[in-house]
Design an enzyme around this catalytic site. Structure first.
Site, PDB file in Angstrom:
ATOM      1  CD  GLU A 204      34.375  46.524  31.309  1.00 13.23           C
ATOM      2  OE1 GLU A 204      33.343  45.842  31.438  1.00 13.23           O
ATOM      3  OE2 GLU A 204      35.478  46.170  31.743  1.00 13.23           O
ATOM      4  CE  LYS A 337      39.529  40.053  32.534  1.00  9.67           C
ATOM      5  NZ  LYS A 337      39.717  40.803  33.806  1.00  9.67           N
TER       6      LYS A 337
END
Length: 427
Positions: A204, A337
């Site tokens: 990330e 999400k």
């Protein structure tokens, strides 16, 4: 409005693994595209991401079955068919799948179509996507929670906890908040370099150094904040996602990358209590394992009035699971999400339930991302006030920040930066 055409292809995500891209065309000529993300540490109750399982191709991670499902079963069912709104399309797809976890067609196939339709409808009606998703009141710009040190499943290092984030909240705008975050990110890089530690990055975009302890990761970040000219707590605070489900082993928590130590649920709660008392932490996500409901209740009772406690693997963006958590008095915020539940409509329904029960919503990317910036619009659309989209580098992460800067510019004077009040119980 009729859907004239829909098709999918297999593309690659930020980790070089296959994912689904959907292209959709409405009868008025509007063309849209959506790319579906993928997670590394996934909750047991997430909607099914359909993978091919052919070990001779991408190690079994191909998505040709999901692509074929869009190009055959889904296309056949929705092309030349009129859908009045998002809900109508999404529930049509849910019924077409005929399972309770989207395992027949694949959540990655269904979500791609759902996102592409949302984007097409917004474009067709000349409405910004954030307003299509959230209405005309969408105007809150979020605090970016930037994942500056990676551990756990997101990095090959000695850190057990998955994400150590900075939240640059003492800013007049999103644009200035991002500037602060980037300055801390680069200052942290200098701190690590000076100590002879790795400045290579994880999935990330955060740094992934080998450290002596999980606590040292926080200490490094605090040093980076100070080096950048900011004050911990006053200007920049810390958010954590230890991804504790990954540490859960036979009713205990195993520090599998550092000490190999096993601790009880009660001991884990005490650890988080001591961290919250010691460090400027404003948010803790997945502080307990998804199946440790007793631990979650204990954690909420102990520090739920001090910081924001977010359920990710615990809730999986699922309305019925969230309702169970609300009834049990567990957590005070939910991670959002899209691919955990698999449609735009179900995501918005979960968000609505959270807000009705005074839970915060924390919008999130996945570790396997694309350059699709849908979640940036979703964050502003629902006035979430904060999101996590990775670190201060990697194009697929920065694209979300760039889109948020575009949105802020478009909103002009009506844009309002959330600041510290984005976080539940923050003082």
């Amino acid at each position: 409005m009729k859907i004239q055409n829909v098709n999918a292809i297999e593309i690659l995500d930020s980790r070089g693994n296959p994912t689904v891209e959907v292209n959709l065309k409405l009868e008025d000529g509007t063309i849209s595209r959506a790319m579906v993300p993928s997670g590394a540490s996934t909750g047991e109750r997430e909607a099914t991401e359909l993978r091919d399982g052919d070990k001779k191709r991408y190690g079994g991670k191909g998505v040709l079955k999901a692509v074929e499902n869009v190009n055959s079963a889904i296309a056949k069912a929705i092309e030349n068919k009129h859908f009045t709104n998002q809900r109508e399309l999404d529930y049509f797809l849910i019924e077409l799948d005929e399972t309770n976890n989207k395992s027949k067609l694949g959540a990655n196939a269904i979500l791609g179509v759902s996102m592409a339709f949302a984007r097409a409808k917004a474009q067709s009606s000349r409405t910004p996507l954030y307003q299509y998703l959230g209405g005309s009141n969408a105007h809150i710009m979020p605090v970016p929670c930037m994942n500056v040190i990676n551990g756990g499943k997101h990095a090959d290092n000695t850190i057990d906890f998955q994400e150590f984030m900075i939240a640059p909240h003492n800013a007049p705008s999103f644009r200035e908040s991002i500037r602060m975050g980037e300055e801390v990110f680069h200052a942290l890089k200098a701190v690590l370099k000076l100590k002879g530690l790795s400045t290579g990055v994880g999935d990330e975009g955060g740094f992934a150094p080998d450290l002596k302890s999980n606590e040292q990761a926080v200490e490094m970040i605090l040093e980076g904040i100070t080096k950048a000219g900011y004050k911990p707590s006053v200007d920049v605070s810390i958010c954590l996602d230890p991804a504790s489900s990954e540490m859960w082993e036979n009713g205990k928590y195993k520090f599998f990358k550092s000490t190999q130590k096993l601790v009880s649920s009660d001991e884990m709660v005490k650890l988080w209590e001591s961290w919250v008392n010691q460090y400027p932490i404003v948010l803790l996500e997945d502080g307990m394992a998804e199946n440790d409901w007793e631990g979650w209740k204990n954690l909420t009772d102990v520090i739920g009035n001090k910081i924001e406690i977010v359920g990710d693997d615990l809730f999986c963006t699922n309305k019925s699971i969230l309702l169970n958590g609300i009834n049990k008095g567990v957590a005070n915020s939910i991670l959002i999400k899209l691919n955990q539940i698999g449609t735009v409509t179900e995501t918005l329904e979960t968000i609505e339930l959270a807000y009705k029960n005074s839970y915060n919503c924390f919008v999130s990317h996945r570790s396997g991302e694309t350059v699709d910036s849908f979640i940036a619009d979703l964050t502003v659309g629902i006035n979430a006030g904060h999101l996590k989209s990775g670190s201060g580098c990697r194009g697929e992460r920065i694209e979300k920040f760039n889109q948020l800067m575009r949105i802020e510019n478009e909103l002009g004077k009506s844009a309002q930066f959330a600041g510290l009040k984005a976080f539940k119980n923050a003082k």
